[in-house]
Design a protein around this motif. Structure first.
Motif, PDB file in Angstrom:
ATOM      1  N   PHE A  31       0.801  -1.228   0.000  1.00  0.00           N
ATOM      2  CA  PHE A  31       0.000   0.000   0.000  1.00  0.00           C
ATOM      3  C   PHE A  31       0.836   1.281   0.000  1.00  0.00           C
ATOM      4  O   PHE A  31       0.281   2.388   0.016  1.00  0.00           O
ATOM      5  N   GLY A  32       2.177   1.182  -0.004  1.00  0.00           N
ATOM      6  CA  GLY A  32       2.997   2.388   0.017  1.00  0.00           C
ATOM      7  C   GLY A  32       4.456   2.066  -0.199  1.00  0.00           C
ATOM      8  O   GLY A  32       4.849   0.889  -0.346  1.00  0.00           O
ATOM      9  N   ARG A  33       5.268   3.118  -0.238  1.00  0.00           N
ATOM     10  CA  ARG A  33       6.711   2.921  -0.407  1.00  0.00           C
ATOM     11  C   ARG A  33       7.478   4.074   0.210  1.00  0.00           C
ATOM     12  O   ARG A  33       7.056   5.238   0.122  1.00  0.00           O
ATOM     13  N   VAL A  34       8.617   3.735   0.838  1.00  0.00           N
ATOM     14  CA  VAL A  34       9.491   4.752   1.425  1.00  0.00           C
ATOM     15  C   VAL A  34      10.105   5.568   0.289  1.00  0.00           C
ATOM     16  O   VAL A  34      10.692   5.023  -0.654  1.00  0.00           O
ATOM     17  N   ILE A  35       9.971   6.896   0.380  1.00  0.00           N
ATOM     18  CA  ILE A  35      10.572   7.767  -0.636  1.00  0.00           C
ATOM     19  C   ILE A  35      11.683   8.637  -0.045  1.00  0.00           C
ATOM     20  O   ILE A  35      12.386   9.330  -0.793  1.00  0.00           O
ATOM     21  N   ALA A  36      11.875   8.562   1.281  1.00  0.00           N
ATOM     22  CA  ALA A  36      12.977   9.284   1.921  1.00  0.00           C
ATOM     23  C   ALA A  36      13.200   8.690   3.310  1.00  0.00           C
ATOM     24  O   ALA A  36      12.261   8.209   3.962  1.00  0.00           O
ATOM     25  N   GLY A  37      14.465   8.713   3.759  1.00  0.00           N
ATOM     26  CA  GLY A  37      14.785   8.251   5.111  1.00  0.00           C
ATOM     27  C   GLY A  37      14.927   6.753   5.250  1.00  0.00           C
ATOM     28  O   GLY A  37      14.853   6.227   6.364  1.00  0.00           O
ATOM     29  N   MET A  38      15.167   6.021   4.147  1.00  0.00           N
ATOM     30  CA  MET A  38      15.298   4.571   4.225  1.00  0.00           C
ATOM     31  C   MET A  38      16.480   4.173   5.089  1.00  0.00           C
ATOM     32  O   MET A  38      16.499   3.079   5.676  1.00  0.00           O
ATOM     33  N   GLU A  39      17.481   5.052   5.221  1.00  0.00           N
ATOM     34  CA  GLU A  39      18.637   4.728   6.067  1.00  0.00           C
ATOM     35  C   GLU A  39      18.235   4.537   7.522  1.00  0.00           C
ATOM     36  O   GLU A  39      18.868   3.775   8.259  1.00  0.00           O
ATOM     37  N   HIS A  40      17.152   5.190   7.951  1.00  0.00           N
ATOM     38  CA  HIS A  40      16.681   5.020   9.329  1.00  0.00           C
ATOM     39  C   HIS A  40      15.976   3.676   9.502  1.00  0.00           C
ATOM     40  O   HIS A  40      15.981   3.101  10.596  1.00  0.00           O
ATOM     41  N   VAL A  41      15.384   3.171   8.410  1.00  0.00           N
ATOM     42  CA  VAL A  41      14.813   1.823   8.428  1.00  0.00           C
ATOM     43  C   VAL A  41      15.937   0.789   8.463  1.00  0.00           C
ATOM     44  O   VAL A  41      15.881  -0.191   9.206  1.00  0.00           O
ATOM     45  N   ASP A  42      16.991   1.021   7.663  1.00  0.00           N
ATOM     46  CA  ASP A  42      18.131   0.097   7.640  1.00  0.00           C
ATOM     47  C   ASP A  42      18.791  -0.018   9.007  1.00  0.00           C
ATOM     48  O   ASP A  42      19.396  -1.046   9.317  1.00  0.00           O
ATOM     49  N   SER A  43      18.665   1.027   9.835  1.00  0.00           N
ATOM     50  CA  SER A  43      19.321   1.040  11.150  1.00  0.00           C
ATOM     51  C   SER A  43      18.512   0.348  12.230  1.00  0.00           C
ATOM     52  O   SER A  43      18.972   0.236  13.379  1.00  0.00           O
ATOM     53  N   ILE A  44      17.316  -0.125  11.901  1.00  0.00           N
ATOM     54  CA  ILE A  44      16.476  -0.792  12.912  1.00  0.00           C
ATOM     55  C   ILE A  44      17.164  -2.081  13.361  1.00  0.00           C
ATOM     56  O   ILE A  44      17.561  -2.897  12.534  1.00  0.00           O
ATOM     57  N   PRO A  45      17.329  -2.315  14.672  1.00  0.00           N
ATOM     58  CA  PRO A  45      17.976  -3.547  15.161  1.00  0.00           C
ATOM     59  C   PRO A  45      17.216  -4.786  14.723  1.00  0.00           C
ATOM     60  O   PRO A  45      15.987  -4.831  14.735  1.00  0.00           O
ATOM     61  N   ARG A  46      17.988  -5.834  14.322  1.00  0.00           N
ATOM     62  CA  ARG A  46      17.405  -7.094  13.871  1.00  0.00           C
ATOM     63  C   ARG A  46      17.080  -8.007  15.045  1.00  0.00           C
ATOM     64  O   ARG A  46      17.673  -7.916  16.109  1.00  0.00           O
ATOM     65  N   GLY A  47      16.139  -8.909  14.797  1.00  0.00           N
ATOM     66  CA  GLY A  47      15.789  -9.907  15.810  1.00  0.00           C
ATOM     67  C   GLY A  47      14.318 -10.246  15.756  1.00  0.00           C
ATOM     68  O   GLY A  47      13.506  -9.511  15.185  1.00  0.00           O
ATOM     69  N   GLU A  48      13.978 -11.399  16.360  1.00  0.00           N
ATOM     70  CA  GLU A  48      12.583 -11.848  16.430  1.00  0.00           C
ATOM     71  C   GLU A  48      12.231 -12.296  17.845  1.00  0.00           C
ATOM     72  O   GLU A  48      12.074 -13.487  18.092  1.00  0.00           O
ATOM     73  N   PRO A  49      12.158 -11.385  18.809  1.00  0.00           N
ATOM     74  CA  PRO A  49      12.241  -9.928  18.678  1.00  0.00           C
ATOM     75  C   PRO A  49      13.675  -9.431  18.863  1.00  0.00           C
ATOM     76  O   PRO A  49      14.527 -10.167  19.363  1.00  0.00           O
TER      77      PRO A  49
END
Length: 306
Positions: free
Chosen positions: A244-262
């Motif tokens: 339903f959407g797409r990041v058009i700016a600030g994707m680097e802040h998404v890339d910085s999200i810590p990984r894990g489940e959780p």
């Protein structure tokens, strides 16, 4: 008068005849002894020759076995080399096919993006269809919403955003190379809003890097409040999850999200807002705090699969 000499001569010849006979006997005996020794020597020579022949045959058989063993070894090595070569060839063929398929997928995705009359360019888009996510990773993520392809899902996101529903919610499931998921107020992957679920609006828009898509349970019509942001293209999600959407700016802040489940220390949405609300960005340094509690794996319910 003539008989006397004849008799005398006969008497004189008898010893000479016996001597000759004895000599002949002795010569015959000697000859037999010589023949016997010669036969013995011949037999010994024959035995030695037979023994030598057996030894030679044994060595020959040994050499033949060694040669046969080396031949088998060489044949085996050649077969293994041929098999390895075949394996390498098959692997190369699979890799080539995979690369070709990836290229076809990318071409199809790009063609789909170019061909789909989705929305206006971001600078001309309706400010009510621009979603801001201010993340604890230190910046604002700008998302263009696509009501043309998923009107009900976009409306749900906008409704919850205006309610402040997403403020403070963590990214509870983040898989490296796949996606970052959020939107659950319980932080476990099992929660949602009080609003009813939204029916699926699967569409042709591909899941590219930065795509924002709705999470759901096994039921295709079970989407509610959770959504995920894709790190890398994942076309296997197309027509199975509502994009339903797409990041058009600030994707680097998404890339910085810590990984894990959780994740051990989850990132959170400090503030979600629409561009039309004109809300200022928060003080990231002051507001970017870790989650109140660690979320156990037992709490996690994965609503989507990769």
């Amino acid at each position: 008068m003539l008989l006397a000499p004849i008799t005398a001569q006969a008497q004189d010849s008898t010893p000479t005849g016996q001597s000759q006979l004895e000599a002949d006997r002795a010569a015959g005996l000697a000859a037999r002894e010589v023949e016997k020794e010669a036969a013995k020597v011949r037999k010994q020579q024959e035995e030695e020759a037979e023994k030598a022949a057996k030894e030679a045959q044994k060595e020959e058989d040994k050499a033949a076995k060694a040669a046969e063993k080396e031949a088998r070894k060489a044949a085996k090595a050649e077969a293994e080399a041929s098999e390895d070569k075949d394996k390498q060839a098959r692997k190369a063929a699979r890799n080539a096919e995979k690369d070709a398929q990836d290229k076809r997928d990318n071409n199809a995705a790009e063609a789909s993006v170019l061909a789909a009359p989705l929305v206006a360019t971001p600078d001309k888009a309706d400010p009510d269809n621009i979603l801001f996510l201010d993340l604890s990773t230190g910046g604002r993520v700008t998302i263009q919403l696509y009501p043309e392809i998923a009107p009900n899902h976009v409306e749900r996101i906008k409704t919850l955003t205006r309610q402040g529903f997403y403020n403070g919610i963590v990214f509870h499931r983040v898989i490296d190379g796949f996606m970052a998921q959020t939107g659950d107020p319980t932080g476990t992957g099992t929660g949602g809003s009080d609003l009813p679920d939204v029916a699926a609006e699967f569409n042709k828009f591909p899941h590219l890097r930065g795509s924002v898509s709705m999470a759901r349970a096994q039921d295709p019509n079970s989407a509610n409040s959770q959504f995920f942001i894709v790190f890398y293209p994942r076309f296997s999600l197309d027509n199975s999850y509502t994009n339903f959407g797409r990041v058009i700016a600030g994707m680097e802040h998404v890339d910085s999200i810590p990984r894990g489940e959780p994740p051990a220390t989850p990132a959170r949405i400090l503030q979600a807002s629409l561009k039309s609300q004109n809300l200022p960005e928060p003080n990231y340094a002051a507001a970017g705090q870790p989650a109140d509690r660690a979320i156990s794996v037992d709490d996690l319910n994965a609503p989507i699969t990769n």
